[in-house]
Design a protein around this motif. Structure first.
Motif, PDB file in Angstrom:
ATOM      1  N   LYS B 542      50.064  -8.737  -7.254  1.00  0.00           N
ATOM      2  CA  LYS B 542      49.087  -8.784  -5.984  1.00  0.00           C
ATOM      3  C   LYS B 542      48.364  -7.454  -6.349  1.00  0.00           C
ATOM      4  CE  LYS B 542      49.870 -12.520  -3.600  1.00  0.00           C
ATOM      5  NZ  LYS B 542      49.010 -13.551  -4.528  1.00  0.00           N
ATOM      6  N   ASN B 543      46.958  -7.389  -5.782  1.00  0.00           N
ATOM      7  CA  ASN B 543      46.056  -6.449  -5.660  1.00  0.00           C
ATOM      8  C   ASN B 543      46.497  -5.281  -4.924  1.00  0.00           C
ATOM      9  OD1 ASN B 543      43.528  -6.562  -7.319  1.00  0.00           O
ATOM     10  ND2 ASN B 543      43.451  -8.636  -6.363  1.00  0.00           N
ATOM     11  N   GLY B 544      47.290  -5.417  -3.718  1.00  0.00           N
ATOM     12  CA  GLY B 544      47.514  -4.598  -2.824  1.00  0.00           C
ATOM     13  C   GLY B 544      48.652  -3.738  -3.504  1.00  0.00           C
ATOM     14  N   SER B 545      49.326  -4.212  -4.214  1.00  0.00           N
ATOM     15  CA  SER B 545      50.398  -3.335  -5.030  1.00  0.00           C
ATOM     16  C   SER B 545      49.784  -2.518  -6.068  1.00  0.00           C
ATOM     17  CB  SER B 545      51.555  -4.008  -5.314  1.00  0.00           C
ATOM     18  OG  SER B 545      51.055  -5.029  -6.352  1.00  0.00           O
ATOM     19  N   LEU B 546      48.738  -2.717  -6.523  1.00  0.00           N
ATOM     20  CA  LEU B 546      47.854  -2.118  -7.597  1.00  0.00           C
ATOM     21  C   LEU B 546      47.357  -0.685  -7.340  1.00  0.00           C
ATOM     22  CD1 LEU B 546      46.354  -5.118  -9.717  1.00  0.00           C
ATOM     23  CD2 LEU B 546      48.206  -3.728 -10.540  1.00  0.00           C
ATOM     24  N   MET B 550      42.566  -0.100 -10.645  1.00  0.00           N
ATOM     25  CA  MET B 550      43.129  -1.431 -11.257  1.00  0.00           C
ATOM     26  C   MET B 550      42.979  -2.739 -10.385  1.00  0.00           C
ATOM     27  SD  MET B 550      44.324  -0.026 -13.755  1.00  0.00           S
ATOM     28  CE  MET B 550      45.144  -1.389 -14.725  1.00  0.00           C
ATOM     29  N   ARG B 551      42.315  -2.539  -9.104  1.00  0.00           N
ATOM     30  CA  ARG B 551      42.121  -3.695  -8.313  1.00  0.00           C
ATOM     31  C   ARG B 551      40.852  -4.399  -8.724  1.00  0.00           C
ATOM     32  NH1 ARG B 551      43.151  -1.059  -2.363  1.00  0.00           N
ATOM     33  NH2 ARG B 551      45.248  -0.288  -2.949  1.00  0.00           N
ATOM     34  N   ASP B 552      40.802  -5.865  -8.354  1.00  0.00           N
ATOM     35  CA  ASP B 552      39.629  -6.636  -8.727  1.00  0.00           C
ATOM     36  C   ASP B 552      38.597  -5.948  -8.087  1.00  0.00           C
ATOM     37  OD1 ASP B 552      41.325  -7.959 -10.362  1.00  0.00           O
ATOM     38  OD2 ASP B 552      41.743  -9.480  -8.737  1.00  0.00           O
ATOM     39  N   HIS B 553      37.139  -6.480  -8.398  1.00  0.00           N
ATOM     40  CA  HIS B 553      35.953  -6.345  -7.755  1.00  0.00           C
ATOM     41  C   HIS B 553      35.857  -7.412  -7.046  1.00  0.00           C
ATOM     42  CE1 HIS B 553      35.054  -2.838  -9.812  1.00  0.00           C
ATOM     43  NE2 HIS B 553      34.579  -3.542 -11.200  1.00  0.00           N
ATOM     44  N   ALA B 554      35.217  -7.455  -5.821  1.00  0.00           N
ATOM     45  CA  ALA B 554      34.895  -8.563  -4.839  1.00  0.00           C
ATOM     46  C   ALA B 554      33.425  -8.709  -4.839  1.00  0.00           C
ATOM     47  CB  ALA B 554      35.706  -8.339  -3.568  1.00  0.00           C
ATOM     48  N   ASN B 576      37.957  -3.927  -4.652  1.00  0.00           N
ATOM     49  CA  ASN B 576      38.299  -4.249  -3.108  1.00  0.00           C
ATOM     50  C   ASN B 576      39.638  -4.978  -3.208  1.00  0.00           C
ATOM     51  OD1 ASN B 576      38.277  -6.748  -1.404  1.00  0.00           O
ATOM     52  ND2 ASN B 576      36.835  -5.028  -0.227  1.00  0.00           N
ATOM     53  N   GLY B 577      39.679  -5.850  -4.327  1.00  0.00           N
ATOM     54  CA  GLY B 577      41.087  -6.620  -4.352  1.00  0.00           C
ATOM     55  C   GLY B 577      41.375  -7.493  -3.258  1.00  0.00           C
ATOM     56  N   HIS B 578      40.443  -7.805  -2.360  1.00  0.00           N
ATOM     57  CA  HIS B 578      40.558  -8.651  -1.201  1.00  0.00           C
ATOM     58  C   HIS B 578      41.716  -8.199  -0.245  1.00  0.00           C
ATOM     59  CE1 HIS B 578      37.748 -11.346  -3.326  1.00  0.00           C
ATOM     60  NE2 HIS B 578      38.405 -11.206  -4.261  1.00  0.00           N
ATOM     61  N   THR B 579      41.973  -7.122  -0.086  1.00  0.00           N
ATOM     62  CA  THR B 579      43.347  -6.489   0.493  1.00  0.00           C
ATOM     63  C   THR B 579      43.131  -6.867   2.043  1.00  0.00           C
ATOM     64  OG1 THR B 579      42.477  -4.412  -0.091  1.00  0.00           O
ATOM     65  CG2 THR B 579      44.410  -5.218  -1.333  1.00  0.00           C
ATOM     66  N   ILE B 580      42.101  -6.388   2.503  1.00  0.00           N
ATOM     67  CA  ILE B 580      41.726  -6.136   3.976  1.00  0.00           C
ATOM     68  C   ILE B 580      40.765  -7.257   4.251  1.00  0.00           C
ATOM     69  CG2 ILE B 580      41.245  -4.678   5.717  1.00  0.00           C
ATOM     70  CD1 ILE B 580      42.300  -2.382   4.108  1.00  0.00           C
TER      71      ILE B 580
END
Lengths: 372, 675
Positions: B542-546, B550-554, B576-580
């Motif tokens: 999951k992006n949140g744990s990266l 390393m997170r994905d661009h949104a 952004n990683g779609h985390t929030i």
């Protein structure tokens, strides 16, 4: 030349050579106008003082015209001797004080013997050649005492160090020798000797500041903000004046302090900025007429002393004016010779008026019918 | 030897006296001649010299032209500035003076050192700046003591003011004093006049020649000692031109605030004209403090920030566009003869040669037509179809919609990205194009790179059906040719984009709540790291744990209203990683579009969410800077001489690393879509 009294004006006044006095008044008056402008249109601190001295010494000169030439002749060598002693005194005093000094104080009056030596050398030499029998003129005995008479004070003054005055004394003396009839080849040889000696003197005799002045004279850009600044600014003042000048009190170089010494050594530049080439030519013509009159006095003089003195004194006046002018317009190094009757300073006025007084005396003597 | 008698002697005297007299006369003539030479022949030259002696010309810096938004509100204006300068030639006792000024103005030691160097370099009447931006109290303290402080010149000037602060940082740029190199290059004395500043970045730099104006001049008569005597003449300055932009300042500020703590950018384009209504790259720097001369600490903070506040991401950021290219792919496929009704069965993975290509949905989508493939962002559909037509049939459409294209924008640095095709690859890498390349490109990964402006242009061209050209200066060229695609094809794609948000697609969160206005769009996710087979087996992280990098661009491209498009937008959020949820593209896109149709609703939403991330950008930057200051116990290292150059080089580095990392990390062997 002599005018009869018309009953209202006393004979003594009427008999004064008014043309010459008028000329001197014109030059002196013009000088006061220049000093008035140099002080931004104020008679103080310069014009008023200068005016006072001018009229005081003019009176002295007129008074001197009453002194018989015979007396001048008799007293010339003793006074010359006294001046040499005074020069020595100044030199010793300077050594004691640990610095150079050009004047001695006599009861509050600052007395500069080197200045008085300028006319005195003429009188002394004239007296010497008067005493010398005419037949000896082309002999060695006519030369070496004159050289001593010139050399001693000239060297003393140069040691002060005051190269300008020393050279002027020498110049005055040499002119009298020339007039006295010393053979021409000696002058030619002398000129050659100077040509050879000058570079040597430049390298080994002149003080650093003197050498510097010569170098900067040759190339003012060498030191545009130091010594060259004087000559550069002076040329700007004269050059920007044009033919008729910027107008009275309109000079910017002098009034905004760009021109240093605008009331003393560089008064001519102050004048020419406001009066232009016309003012400069006026002064040259006026001084020229005065000097021509002086030479004329010599031609008319009855005694050999009178002839030599009058022509020699005219030469002194000439050197005085031309050295200053040449310096201000960038034809000679900055040597610190003021322009008589124009530059502020009592000494020059005094010397110049003494010269005038001597000429007046000889003139008067030449015009009187009776021989003494 | 001849015997000389007294008579002969008298004769000789007369002759010699005449010779002497003539010689003296000749000298007199020489003197007069020299005088005439100086005062007649060289008169002009010396007149000039006397004049340049007398007159001191002081330049008055021109007032800089304003930058205005589309309704005339200032984006960059001038405010009164109290400043203190030194006139080197008038200083009497430098050390005493500087000590006194230090006391009155609280000058820091580094300023004092700069003043000393400047004084050594300047000289004459060229003023040297002591301090600017003084408050009235400190200015007045110097003003009343001016008579005792010769050489000090307290002056009222103008300083640049940017009402939106960091919200327009990259767009407007900032101003600063000319560098020594600039002065060397064009000896304009205006450049070293205190108070004069020129554009250093953004529009301030590219429009500098129009904004600058013409300096005024004051001619003062001065004495040789520098004392002014009187003012001769004053020529007023000619203020620079005020330039109107297409920007809507309200929207610009809203977008800048709505992006929140994201490292990203957003562009809104008016579909009717191509006008850029907002162009935001966040985080940014505050051009106000940059224009005043940035402190070393502030510089250090900005250059160390992993959200690269010194880079204008709109034009310099290059990103794999990800799924946002799928509507474009659809148009291209239809143009290449693919029927929009043809279905492809998505099982979740596709084997091509030795590699396996995955769909973002692990179990697969089942059978899908084009419209549903766009709505569900199915990767397999596009793998399959693009494999069939080849990417060389897609690339022209990508370029037609603006990807890889240069736009004539008033900025010094732009990066244009890449639309790859077989010829391009052969030329660049000397390798033939592979099927895997086509597949990666079909989902906006691999070699495909675009900047956010290009994505916004793509959205605006899809929305308008015209080849819109973005413009930033009002009254710029307009008029656009229609896209050479059929209206039916365009309708299919627009319908699909409507479905993405309103028809159960991947962007449902972006649905707007404005009556009569629906948003159409396409979400995207760009992966910046390689997902190994091992990770895929154990479950993609999951992006949140990266870590952030390393997170994905949104990404999101969108337009509204869907049936009669007025506005198009693109949003790209780095890592952004779609985390929030509140800080992800769908909600940000929805709110930005809502602002354009219902400002109050949009402001209300912002008021609710903004406190969750620490307030607006000004507040957050102040807090960040305070925290940074507190953390920096040790004295900071010296800042680079020229902030502008350092900034741009830093931005270049950052841009390079973004592009490089995407290229390197996304290997063309496998990919995932996380929508």
């Amino acid at each position: 030349m002599a005018r009869p009294g018309n009953g209202i004006v006393p004979m003594q006044v009427a008999q004064l050579p008014w043309k010459v006095l008028f000329l001197v008044l014109a030059i002196g008056g013009f000088g006061l106008v220049v000093l008035y402008s140099a002080a931004n249109g104020n008679i103080r601190p310069w014009a008023f003082n200068q005016g006072t001295r001018f009229f005081l010494f003019l009176a002295v000169a007129i008074g001197m015209s009453r002194i018989p030439v015979r007396v001048l002749s008799q007293w010339s060598l003793p006074i010359y001797g006294a001046l040499v002693v005074a020069l020595l005194g100044v030199e010793l005093l300077g050594k004691v004080a640990g610095g150079s000094q050009r004047w001695i104080s006599l009861g509050g009056f600052q007395f500069q013997p080197s200045e008085l030596m300028k006319p005195m050398i003429v009188l002394a030499l004239a007296r010497f050649y008067e005493m010398l029998p005419a037949s000896e003129t082309r002999k060695f005995v006519a030369i070496w005492p004159a050289c001593v008479l010139i050399g001693v004070p000239a060297l003393l003054v140069i040691m002060q160090p005051d190269l300008g005055t020393g050279l002027m004394i020498t110049g005055c003396g040499v002119m009298v020798m020339f007039l006295a009839g010393v053979p021409l080849r000696l002058f030619i040889a002398g000129a050659l000797a100077v040509a050879v000696a000058a570079p040597l003197a430049f390298n080994f005799v002149l003080h650093d500041y003197q050498r510097n002045r010569v170098l900067i004279f040759l190339d003012p850009e060498r030191d545009p903000l130091g010594t060259g600044y004087h000559i550069t600014q002076s040329k700007i003042a004269i050059g920007s004046g044009g033919i008729f000048g910027k107008g009275f009190l309109q000079g910017t170089q002098s009034h905004l302090d760009y021109l240093p010494e605008g009331q003393t050594d560089f008064a001519l530049a102050t004048m020419m900025e406001e009066w232009g080439l016309a003012g400069g030519v006026f002064l040259i013509v006026a001084f020229g007429m005065l000097i021509a009159w002086g030479i004329g006095v010599g031609m008319r003089a009855k005694t050999r002393f009178g002839r030599l003195t009058a022509a020699g004194i005219s030469g002194t006046m000439f050197l005085y004016c031309s050295i200053n002018m040449a310096m201000v317009i960038g034809l000679a190094p900055v040597v610190g010779v003021p322009l008589p009757l124009i530059s502020f300073g009592g000494t020059a006025v005094m010397t110049f008026m003494l010269c005038l007084g001597i000429l007046l005396s000889i003139d008067r003597d030449g015009r009187t019918k009776t021989r003494w | 030897m001849v015997r000389i008698t007294e008579a002969a002697q008298t004769y000789s005297f007369s002759r010699r006296a005449v010779v002497l007299g003539v010689a003296q006369g000749a000298v007199g003539m020489v003197l007069a001649g020299r005088m005439a030479w100086l005062s007649v022949v060289e008169n002009e030259q010396y007149k000039l010299k006397a004049e340049s002696n007398r007159v001191n010309n002081t330049l008055i810096p021109p007032r800089r032209g304003w930058l205005l938004d589309r309704s005339g509100k200032p984006l960059a204006s001038n405010r009164t500035d109290f400043r203190v300068d030194l006139i080197p030639d008038r200083i009497v006792d430098k050390d005493k003076l500087l000590a006194e000024l230090t006391r009155l103005l609280n000058l820091p030691p580094e300023d004092l050192a700069r003043i000393e160097t400047d004084l050594k370099r300047a000289g004459g009447f060229r003023p040297v700046q002591v301090a600017e931006n003084l408050d009235w109290d400190r200015f007045a303290a110097v003003l009343v003591r001016q008579p005792e402080l010769p050489g000090v010149a307290p002056t009222r000037g103008y300083a640049r003011h940017y009402p939106l602060g960091a919200g327009v940082g990259h767009l407007i740029g900032y101003v600063g004093t000319a560098s020594a190199e600039q002065f060397k290059a064009d000896k304009d004395p205006l450049l070293v006049t205190p108070g004069f500043k020129l554009g250093k970045d953004g529009l301030e730099k590219t429009l500098d020649h129009r904004l600058r104006g013409k300096p005024g001049a004051k001619r003062v008569e001065v004495t040789a000692h520098g004392r002014p005597v009187r003012e001769l003449e004053t020529r007023a300055d000619q203020p620079g031109e005020s330039i109107k932009l297409t920007i809507d300042s309200g929207l610009q500020e809203y977008v800048a605030r709505r992006l929140g703590t994201n490292s990203g950018s957003a562009i809104v384009i008016d579909v009717a004209s191509g006008d850029i209504l907002s162009m935001v790259s966040m985080p940014s720097y505050d051009p106000n403090s940059f224009s005043d001369g940035i402190s070393q600490l502030e510089w250090k903070m900005l250059s160390e920030d992993d959200h690269v506040p010194l880079m204008n991401k709109v034009l310099q950021g290059l990103y794999p566009p990800g799924s946002t290219v799928k509507p474009m792919n659809g148009l291209a496929l239809m143009a290449a003869g693919v029927s929009p009704n043809e279905r492809v069965f998505c099982s979740g993975a596709l084997r091509v040669g030795s590699g396996v290509f995955h769909c973002h949905k692990k179990g697969g989508h089942g059978p899908l037509d084009l419209k549903n493939a766009i709505m569900q962002s199915c990767d397999i559909y596009f793998y399959e179809m693009v494999r069939r037509v080849g990417y060389d049939a897609i690339a022209p459409m990508a370029r037609m919609l603006g990807l890889g294209q240069k736009f004539d924008m008033p900025f010094t640095t732009q990066r244009y990205g890449t639309v790859p095709d077989s010829a391009w690859k052969l030329k660049k890498y000397h390798h033939p194009w592979t099927v895997a390349d086509s597949l990666n490109a079909s989902i906006g990964q691999g070699y495909v790179l675009a900047n956010p402006l290009q994505l916004a242009v793509m959205a605006s061209r899809l929305a308008s059906g015209k080849i819109l050209v973005p413009r930033l200066l009002a009254n710029g060229p307009s008029g656009a040719q229609p896209l050479p695609v059929s209206a039916e094809d365009l309708a299919v794609v627009r319908e699909a984009m409507y479905g993405v948000i309103n028809g159960g697609g991947t962007g449902g969160a972006a649905r707007m709540y404005v009556p009569g206005v629906a948003l159409a769009g396409k979400t995207g996710t760009a992966q910046v790291r390689r997902i190994t087979m091992a990770e895929r087996r154990t479950g993609v992280l999951k992006n949140g744990s990266l870590p952030f990098k390393m997170r994905d661009h949104a990404l999101l491209v969108c337009f509204a209203p869907h049936d009669n498009p007025k506005y198009a937008a693109a949003i790209v959020l780095e890592h952004n990683g779609h985390t929030i949820r509140n800080l992800d593209t769908p909600l940000i896109g929805r709110d930005i579009m809502t602002y354009l149709f219902d400002r109050d609703q949009a402001m209300k939403t912002l008021a609710e969410v903004e406190p969750t991330w620490g307030g607006d950008y000004t507040t957050r930057m102040a807090a960040q800077s305070a925290a940074f200051r507190a953390a920096q116990a040790a004295p900071p290292p010296p800042a680079p001489e020229d902030t502008e150059e350092a900034a741009s080089s830093l931005a270049d580095q950052a841009a390079n690393s973004t592009a490089d990392s995407t290229k390197r990390d996304v290997a063309p062997t496998g990919s995932v879509e996380g929508d």
